[in-house]
Design a protein around this motif. Sequence first.
Motif, PDB file in Angstrom:
ATOM      1  N   GLU A   1       0.833  -1.210   0.000  1.00 22.04           N
ATOM      2  CA  GLU A   1       0.000   0.000   0.000  1.00 22.04           C
ATOM      3  C   GLU A   1       0.865   1.256   0.000  1.00 22.04           C
ATOM      4  OE1 GLU A   1      -3.246   2.258   2.898  1.00 22.04           O
ATOM      5  OE2 GLU A   1      -2.561   0.226   3.356  1.00 22.04           O
ATOM      6  N   LEU A   2       1.934   1.240   0.763  1.00 15.89           N
ATOM      7  CA  LEU A   2       2.833   2.397   0.800  1.00 15.89           C
ATOM      8  C   LEU A   2       3.511   2.623  -0.548  1.00 15.89           C
ATOM      9  CD1 LEU A   2       4.494   1.750   4.277  1.00 15.89           C
ATOM     10  CD2 LEU A   2       2.797   3.502   3.728  1.00 15.89           C
ATOM     11  N   LEU A   3       3.907   1.537  -1.209  1.00 12.33           N
ATOM     12  CA  LEU A   3       4.526   1.674  -2.528  1.00 12.33           C
ATOM     13  C   LEU A   3       3.553   2.250  -3.545  1.00 12.33           C
ATOM     14  CD1 LEU A   3       6.547  -1.671  -2.707  1.00 12.33           C
ATOM     15  CD2 LEU A   3       7.478   0.637  -2.466  1.00 12.33           C
ATOM     16  N   GLU A   4       2.305   1.816  -3.484  1.00 12.56           N
ATOM     17  CA  GLU A   4       1.300   2.336  -4.412  1.00 12.56           C
ATOM     18  C   GLU A   4       1.046   3.818  -4.167  1.00 12.56           C
ATOM     19  OE1 GLU A   4      -1.140   2.400  -7.591  1.00 12.56           O
ATOM     20  OE2 GLU A   4       0.164   0.767  -6.924  1.00 12.56           O
ATOM     21  N   ARG A   5       0.979   4.209  -2.903  1.00  8.94           N
ATOM     22  CA  ARG A   5       0.785   5.619  -2.586  1.00  8.94           C
ATOM     23  C   ARG A   5       1.973   6.459  -3.040  1.00  8.94           C
ATOM     24  NH1 ARG A   5      -0.596   4.507   3.512  1.00  8.94           N
ATOM     25  NH2 ARG A   5       0.129   6.658   3.819  1.00  8.94           N
ATOM     26  N   ALA A   6       3.167   5.886  -2.943  1.00  6.97           N
ATOM     27  CA  ALA A   6       4.357   6.604  -3.393  1.00  6.97           C
ATOM     28  C   ALA A   6       4.353   6.784  -4.909  1.00  6.97           C
ATOM     29  CB  ALA A   6       5.614   5.869  -2.955  1.00  6.97           C
ATOM     30  N   ARG A   7       3.907   5.753  -5.639  1.00  8.05           N
ATOM     31  CA  ARG A   7       3.856   5.871  -7.102  1.00  8.05           C
ATOM     32  C   ARG A   7       2.878   6.948  -7.533  1.00  8.05           C
ATOM     33  NH1 ARG A   7       3.219   0.102  -6.560  1.00  8.05           N
ATOM     34  NH2 ARG A   7       5.245  -0.957  -6.737  1.00  8.05           N
TER      35      ARG A   7
ATOM     36  N   MET B   1      14.379   4.586  -7.598  1.00  6.23           N
ATOM     37  CA  MET B   1      14.963   5.108  -6.366  1.00  6.23           C
ATOM     38  C   MET B   1      13.892   5.418  -5.322  1.00  6.23           C
ATOM     39  SD  MET B   1      18.152   4.921  -6.770  1.00  6.23           S
ATOM     40  CE  MET B   1      18.608   5.799  -5.283  1.00  6.23           C
ATOM     41  N   GLN B   2      12.715   5.861  -5.781  1.00  3.90           N
ATOM     42  CA  GLN B   2      11.666   6.176  -4.824  1.00  3.90           C
ATOM     43  C   GLN B   2      11.114   4.916  -4.167  1.00  3.90           C
ATOM     44  OE1 GLN B   2      11.341   9.203  -4.056  1.00  3.90           O
ATOM     45  NE2 GLN B   2       9.739   8.923  -2.531  1.00  3.90           N
ATOM     46  N   GLU B   3      10.967   3.862  -4.955  1.00  3.29           N
ATOM     47  CA  GLU B   3      10.527   2.591  -4.364  1.00  3.29           C
ATOM     48  C   GLU B   3      11.556   2.096  -3.345  1.00  3.29           C
ATOM     49  OE1 GLU B   3       9.334  -0.503  -6.906  1.00  3.29           O
ATOM     50  OE2 GLU B   3       7.787   0.658  -7.962  1.00  3.29           O
ATOM     51  N   ALA B   4      12.828   2.242  -3.687  1.00  2.00           N
ATOM     52  CA  ALA B   4      13.866   1.831  -2.746  1.00  2.00           C
ATOM     53  C   ALA B   4      13.822   2.678  -1.478  1.00  2.00           C
ATOM     54  CB  ALA B   4      15.238   1.939  -3.412  1.00  2.00           C
ATOM     55  N   ALA B   5      13.548   3.966  -1.633  1.00  5.48           N
ATOM     56  CA  ALA B   5      13.467   4.841  -0.460  1.00  5.48           C
ATOM     57  C   ALA B   5      12.304   4.451   0.437  1.00  5.48           C
ATOM     58  CB  ALA B   5      13.334   6.298  -0.912  1.00  5.48           C
ATOM     59  N   VAL B   6      11.160   4.090  -0.176  1.00  3.01           N
ATOM     60  CA  VAL B   6      10.006   3.670   0.621  1.00  3.01           C
ATOM     61  C   VAL B   6      10.310   2.377   1.360  1.00  3.01           C
ATOM     62  CG1 VAL B   6       7.611   2.896   0.490  1.00  3.01           C
ATOM     63  CG2 VAL B   6       8.342   4.871  -0.837  1.00  3.01           C
ATOM     64  N   ARG B   7      10.923   1.428   0.655  1.00  2.00           N
ATOM     65  CA  ARG B   7      11.277   0.161   1.317  1.00  2.00           C
ATOM     66  C   ARG B   7      12.249   0.401   2.477  1.00  2.00           C
ATOM     67  NH1 ARG B   7       9.709  -4.245  -1.828  1.00  2.00           N
ATOM     68  NH2 ARG B   7       9.126  -3.710  -3.987  1.00  2.00           N
ATOM     69  N   GLN B   8      13.249   1.237   2.234  1.00  2.00           N
ATOM     70  CA  GLN B   8      14.230   1.509   3.282  1.00  2.00           C
ATOM     71  C   GLN B   8      13.571   2.197   4.477  1.00  2.00           C
ATOM     72  OE1 GLN B   8      17.393   4.075   2.025  1.00  2.00           O
ATOM     73  NE2 GLN B   8      18.593   3.787   3.874  1.00  2.00           N
ATOM     74  N   ALA B   9      12.716   3.179   4.208  1.00  2.00           N
ATOM     75  CA  ALA B   9      12.047   3.884   5.305  1.00  2.00           C
ATOM     76  C   ALA B   9      11.116   2.948   6.068  1.00  2.00           C
ATOM     77  CB  ALA B   9      11.271   5.080   4.756  1.00  2.00           C
ATOM     78  N   HIS B  10      10.435   2.058   5.340  1.00  2.00           N
ATOM     79  CA  HIS B  10       9.524   1.115   5.993  1.00  2.00           C
ATOM     80  C   HIS B  10      10.304   0.164   6.897  1.00  2.00           C
ATOM     81  CE1 HIS B  10       7.063  -2.602   6.239  1.00  2.00           C
ATOM     82  NE2 HIS B  10       6.074  -1.737   6.373  1.00  2.00           N
ATOM     83  N   LEU B  11      11.400  -0.384   6.387  1.00  2.00           N
ATOM     84  CA  LEU B  11      12.218  -1.285   7.205  1.00  2.00           C
ATOM     85  C   LEU B  11      12.817  -0.543   8.407  1.00  2.00           C
ATOM     86  CD1 LEU B  11      14.042  -3.310   4.406  1.00  2.00           C
ATOM     87  CD2 LEU B  11      12.167  -4.078   5.875  1.00  2.00           C
TER      88      LEU B  11
END
Length: 472
Positions: A277-283, A386-396
């Motif tokens: 859900e966070l990745l979709e919102r980021a996109r 890069m934005q998807e990677a940033a979301v994953r990193q922030a989530h972790l």
Amino acid sequence: MLHGDRAVRRRWMALLSLGLLLAPRGSSAQEAAAAAEAAGVRAFSLHEAITYAEKRNPDLLVTRARVQAARAAALVPRAQWLPSVGATAQIIGSTVNNSTATVLSNPRVDLPRIGATRISAEPDFTPYASTLVAVGMRQELFDFGRIAAQTAALDAQAELERQRAEGAKLDVALRVTEAYWAVRAAKSVARAADEAAGRAAAHRDAARAGVGAGLRTPVDLARAEAEVARFEVAKVRAQGSLAAAQAVFAAVVGVPDAALDAGDEASEDEAPGALDELLERAREGSAEIHEAKARVDLAKAETRAAAALMRPDLFLTAAISGRAGGATPSNGSTVGGHGFAPLVPNWDVGVVLSVPIYDPVLVARRDALREVEDVREAELQATRVMQEAAVRQAHLGLVAARQALAALSRAAAAARANHEQAEARFKAGLGTMLELVDAEALRVEAEVERAVGGFAVARARAALQRAVAEVR
């Protein structure tokens, strides 16, 4: 027997005095709030701070000014549809072989060739005077889409500035959030240091009473005095860190005050949400992706505008002029002034079609801008990754920080329980000052680590909200 009763009674009186000295003192949180109020330091909640910063933060004021400037620049090409008026006044000395009217071209007035021809078999190098006074007007009739393409390019530039402003707004919200929770963490550390200093003072007084009652050794009092000094230093440092955090908070929010306090806020422990859900919102809402898309749109619009410069142009022109030449025309008619007085009136109206058949500079510019389009498209794809990677990193990071905070909370609770037990043993005369000091140090360290862990969770959550373009 009587002597033994007196000894027991003295022992119990000493223990009672120790218990009174070790009794809890007033709430340090209330004292800190009262001190902040007395010092005149305003307090903002996180929502109030972000709302205020959106209006007063210096960085956002600059970005809004840039947006307004870009929008004003987008109005410039539209002005080409308005009539332009120009004037010229000329006085010229030159030869006039086969011409009795000499004028210089200028971009403000369109002048047709008007004048009698002077026929002469032999060249005449005698200079004659020529004068001209003219007022002209030009009105665009049809631009074949050139002005619209230029306007679209500048509108795209304004949209890019707007997207940059949105990203700056999120950045400011992130900085305000971090500064807010830094103040909250600094207050927690200061509170822990203040309470530890109070307990250390109580322990010292209890040790002094114990030494006076013959229940403690001077070594215990000396160790207690050392602990009081250590915690007083820690208290001063914690208060200095709190003052610095409040100053930074005030600067980030944009208030004119020298310091700003962090008011009460909801619980800092919130679920981060599902990663998908966070990745979709980021996109959909990422400021970085929106800005990259705006760059692509700008590159395409600039390419179209460059290509449109090679299109025809149809415009209306008109002029009113007075002129005169000093040379005698072929028909023998002359006017007074010998060319120094523009006494011959004329007017003209015309429709002009201008067609740029081939301009290598415009073609090269168009081709270069097409290459820029490819670069911007590649940057957009890289930004998505890069934005998807940033979301994953922030989530972790948030998940890890929340897990660490839970462990730190358990450690703080255990440290407080250990301290209470050590304190009870010390009151009963079963524990030593060294045992109590160790328990105190463990408790303070655990409480400080808990405060720092809470700040880490808040900062990680703010980073995640920034990555998915959310403003709390």
